[in-house]
Motif scaffolding. Structure first.
Motif, short mmCIF file in Angstrom:
data_model
loop_
_atom_site.label_atom_id
_atom_site.label_comp_id
_atom_site.label_asym_id
_atom_site.label_seq_id
_atom_site.Cartn_x
_atom_site.Cartn_y
_atom_site.Cartn_z
N GLY B 230 0.54 -43.34 -11.67
CA GLY B 230 1.90 -43.47 -11.24
C GLY B 230 2.44 -44.56 -10.40
N GLY B 231 1.91 -45.73 -10.91
CA GLY B 231 2.26 -46.93 -10.07
C GLY B 231 2.14 -46.90 -8.56
N THR B 232 2.98 -47.68 -7.90
CA THR B 232 2.82 -47.70 -6.37
C THR B 232 2.91 -46.32 -5.56
OG1 THR B 232 5.31 -48.43 -6.51
CG2 THR B 232 3.76 -49.97 -5.96
N GLU B 233 3.81 -45.20 -6.17
CA GLU B 233 4.05 -44.26 -5.56
C GLU B 233 2.58 -43.41 -5.55
OE1 GLU B 233 6.18 -40.12 -6.59
OE2 GLU B 233 7.09 -41.89 -7.53
N GLY B 234 1.63 -43.79 -6.65
CA GLY B 234 0.49 -43.25 -6.76
C GLY B 234 -0.40 -43.59 -5.74
N VAL B 235 -0.24 -44.90 -5.33
CA VAL B 235 -1.37 -45.46 -4.40
C VAL B 235 -0.86 -44.92 -2.84
CG1 VAL B 235 -1.55 -47.74 -3.19
CG2 VAL B 235 -1.10 -47.79 -5.60
N GLY B 236 0.33 -44.75 -2.56
CA GLY B 236 0.60 -44.03 -1.34
C GLY B 236 0.12 -42.62 -1.44
N ARG B 237 0.34 -41.87 -2.44
CA ARG B 237 0.03 -40.40 -2.63
C ARG B 237 -1.81 -40.56 -2.49
NH1 ARG B 237 2.87 -38.65 -7.05
NH2 ARG B 237 1.60 -39.85 -8.31
N ALA B 238 -2.42 -41.61 -3.01
CA ALA B 238 -3.92 -41.36 -3.13
C ALA B 238 -4.30 -41.73 -1.59
CB ALA B 238 -4.39 -42.51 -3.92
N SER B 239 -3.72 -42.46 -0.80
CA SER B 239 -4.15 -42.73 0.58
C SER B 239 -3.78 -41.70 1.57
CB SER B 239 -3.63 -43.99 1.04
OG SER B 239 -2.61 -44.12 1.46
N THR B 240 -2.72 -41.24 1.20
CA THR B 240 -2.39 -40.04 2.41
C THR B 240 -3.37 -38.92 1.74
OG1 THR B 240 -0.51 -39.54 0.91
CG2 THR B 240 -0.16 -40.65 3.25
N THR B 241 -3.21 -38.23 0.73
CA THR B 241 -4.22 -37.25 0.38
C THR B 241 -5.54 -37.27 0.59
OG1 THR B 241 -4.13 -37.82 -1.92
CG2 THR B 241 -2.52 -36.18 -1.30
N ALA B 242 -6.25 -38.48 0.50
CA ALA B 242 -7.59 -38.80 0.78
C ALA B 242 -7.78 -38.68 2.13
CB ALA B 242 -7.78 -40.12 0.54
N VAL B 243 -6.80 -38.72 3.14
CA VAL B 243 -7.04 -38.56 4.59
C VAL B 243 -7.17 -37.03 4.72
CG1 VAL B 243 -6.23 -38.89 7.01
CG2 VAL B 243 -5.95 -40.53 5.33
N VAL B 244 -6.06 -36.45 4.21
CA VAL B 244 -6.13 -34.88 4.49
C VAL B 244 -6.99 -34.28 3.95
CG1 VAL B 244 -4.62 -32.79 4.21
CG2 VAL B 244 -3.61 -35.10 4.38
N MET B 245 -7.42 -34.46 2.94
CA MET B 245 -8.57 -33.91 2.12
C MET B 245 -10.09 -34.20 3.06
SD MET B 245 -9.08 -33.82 -1.95
CE MET B 245 -10.00 -32.92 -2.89
N SER B 246 -10.06 -35.43 3.14
CA SER B 246 -11.42 -35.66 3.70
C SER B 246 -11.80 -35.13 5.20
CB SER B 246 -11.92 -37.05 3.60
OG SER B 246 -10.85 -37.88 4.59
N SER B 247 -10.57 -35.26 5.93
CA SER B 247 -10.62 -34.42 7.34
C SER B 247 -10.90 -32.99 7.18
CB SER B 247 -9.34 -34.81 7.96
OG SER B 247 -8.91 -36.12 7.90
N LEU B 248 -10.33 -32.41 6.25
CA LEU B 248 -10.41 -30.98 6.22
C LEU B 248 -11.72 -30.49 5.76
CD1 LEU B 248 -7.95 -29.01 6.47
CD2 LEU B 248 -8.17 -28.63 4.07
N LEU B 249 -12.29 -31.23 4.88
CA LEU B 249 -13.51 -31.25 4.31
C LEU B 249 -14.83 -31.34 5.49
CD1 LEU B 249 -13.71 -32.44 0.61
CD2 LEU B 249 -14.19 -30.05 1.53
#
Ligand SMILES: Nc1ncnc2c1ncn2[C@@H]1O[C@H](COP(=O)(O)OP(=O)(O)OP(=O)(O)O)[C@@H](O)[C@H]1O
Ligand SMILES: [Mg+2]
Lengths: 244, 269
Positions: B230-249
């Protein structure tokens, strides 16, 4: 060299390719025309195994690429060049490193030979001075040419070009077309070239096909194609929009 | 490796959210299996791993230094009045050292590391994905999973323990500085008090878990980046969800690990 049989590919309910079959002979330049969004890029990606078609086969030298193991696929890809529509330069690497990447990864050249090849290939696309630049410092047309240089540097037997001349000025565009023609002549490269650039097609093509709504609607020489009385083809190549 | 497609819905209902949660979970599991399948087969890309380790170290060094110093300083500052009430200020060095070494140092460093690095890896790989650089690598007969993912995950796994040990020392220095605001205590006394009260058994579980935390940061960032669309939107989404998911884990696995250590070695716990 390449025989494509019944290639069919959909994304969800979007049917992109519908039973596409054609051949490319050894040493031939085949041009692929088609409106934006008809699936030309998808077709190229299916041929190299980046996308898996729903149905159909891609035979290269008699072997079916679709059924290749990873190892065999890699052996096939080592002898293949692919110019992406968006160039796909590696952002984190300089132009030199971009060009060195396929060379160093797949072949055992000495650093000296690698340097020589890099400079020679950059000269072919007219960008020797960009060798130490980063991709972000290049213009769109320059990126395209560096992408082209990166894909031909290994002198592959099969080249797939996705719009090699879009975004280039008429002079550079002609130079690149002549370069593609020379590669075919000198290295006996077989190529599939997706393009909208009629001049480029006239320079390089031995044969052309026209893709429309997932099907091949014409196959023949450029001359036959542009002189065709078919309404869609006339519309495609004439200056006016023909309605009736 | 065939990863499940994650659909992005504008206004997700609860069932959409649950569905995407489980898709993520199964995708991440497949991604992990793929990692272990590929990690120990040649080529090993040692040069890439080294390069990423240095990059990550340099990138996170300033922030973890500041964090470590403040951690020790505040801990000391807050513990002093409490201990003073019981006339137990002699225990200050060991109190601070124990919390820093066993829990706060490893976990806080990992969380900061996740914020800085998971998002970075997510953004980097997702932009490579949406601009077809990963496809380009694949058609050059280079395995992008190995070249991009495995190297980064190794780098995060190995650099985080090193950073954590460094943070522990900085935090203890911060703690010492806070103590001498209240009373005159020599550095030698502070050091000896810590050495006398800390055993090897305090050190090992804390550092050992940072390998896992580092692995989580690398693998989650890479998973989010690698599967972006999903283009540049996907880039933003990937980086924010990565932080949330890894911190939680990280937090969840910390809880589980602490429980396991206490259960296995009651004396240490
Ligand atoms: N990975 C994908 N997932 C879903 N849909 C896709 C994907 N790739 C392509 N498509 C769709 O397939 C269709 C054909 O795309 P393709 O990129 O092949 O067009 P094209 O003929 O190359 O067009 P252009 O001349 O504009 O480059 C488009 O409608 C596009 O939305
Ligand atoms: Mg296209």
């Amino acid at each position: 060299m390449i025989e494509i049989r019944g290639l069919t590919k959909s994304f969800g309910d979007l049917h992109v390719l519908n039973n596409v079959s054609f051949d490319v002979n050894v040493g031939e330049n085949l041009v692929v025309f088609g409106k934006s969004g008809t699936g030309k890029s998808v077709l190229l990606k299916c041929i190299v195994g980046l996308l898996k078609p729903d149905k159909g086969d891609v035979f290269v030298n008699g072997e079916n690429v679709i059924t290749f193991s990873t190892k065999k696929l890699n052996a096939f890809r080592k002898n293949l060049g692919f110019l992406f529509q968006g160039a796909a330069l590696y952002d984190s690497m300089s132009v030199r490193e971009n060009l060195e990447f396929p060379l160093k990864r797949n072949f055992n050249f000495s650093q000296e030979e690698v340097d020589k090849k890099v400079l020679k290939t950059l000269e072919l696309v007219g960008l020797e001075e960009a060798v130490d630049k980063m991709p972000s410092e290049l213009s769109g047309g320059m990126r395209k040419r560096i992408g082209l240089a990166r894909s031909i540097i290994t002198e592959p037997a099969l080249m797939l070009y996705d719009e090699p001349t879009t975004g280039l000025d008429p002079i550079t565009s002609k130079e690149i077309s002549v370069l593609i023609l020379n590669l075919q002549k000198k290295l006996k490269m077989t190529s599939i070239v997706v393009t909208h650039d009629l001049l480029c097609a006239e320079i390089i093509s031995d044969r052309a096909i026209m893709l429309n709504e997932g099907k091949i609607v014409f196959e023949g020489t450029i001359e036959e194609m542009t002189n065709s009385q078919d309404k869609f083809l006339k519309n495609f190549f004439s200056h006016e929009i023909i309605n009736d | 490796m065939k990863l499940p497609q994650i659909k992005h819905i504008k206004d997700p209902t609860t069932s959409d959210k649950l569905y995407s949660f489980f898709t993520n979970l199964s995708g991440l599991t497949i991604f992990n299996i793929e990692f272990f399948k590929q990690a120990f087969l040649p080529p090993y890309e040692i040069a890439q791993i080294k390069k990423h380790m240095i990059e990550l170290g340099v990138k996170t060094f300033p922030i973890v230094s500041i964090m470590g110093f403040i951690l020790g300083f505040v801990l000391s500052l807050q513990s002093y009045p409490v201990l003073e009430r019981f006339g137990a200020t002699d225990f200050l060095p060991s109190t601070v050292a124990l919390s820093v070494i066993r829990e706060l140092g490893p976990v806080l460093t990992a969380i900061i590391f996740a914020g800085r690095v998971s998002s970075g890896i997510g953004a980097e790989l997702s932009s490579m994905r949406v601009t077809e650089q990963i496809d380009a690598m694949e058609v050059s007969a280079v395995n992008p999973f190995k070249y991009l993912v495995v190297t980064r995950v190794f780098a995060t796994t190995m650099i985080l323990p090193i950073l954590t040990i460094y943070v522990i020392f900085i935090a203890l220095a911060g703690g010492f500085l806070a103590v001498i605001l209240f009373e005159s205590m020599s550095l030698i006394y502070f050091k000896n008090a810590i050495i006398a009260s800390i055993t090897f058994g305090d050190f090992v579980p804390g550092i050992a878990k940072t390998f896992l935390f580092g692995y989580i940061v690398g693998v989650v960032g890479a998973y989010k980046g690698f599967t972006a669309d999903g283009g540049t939107e996907g880039v933003g989404r990937a980086s924010t969800t990565a932080v949330v998911m890894s911190s939680l884990l990280i937090l969840i696995s910390d809880m589980v690990l602490v429980k396991i250590t206490v259960w296995l070695w009651p004396s240490i716990g």
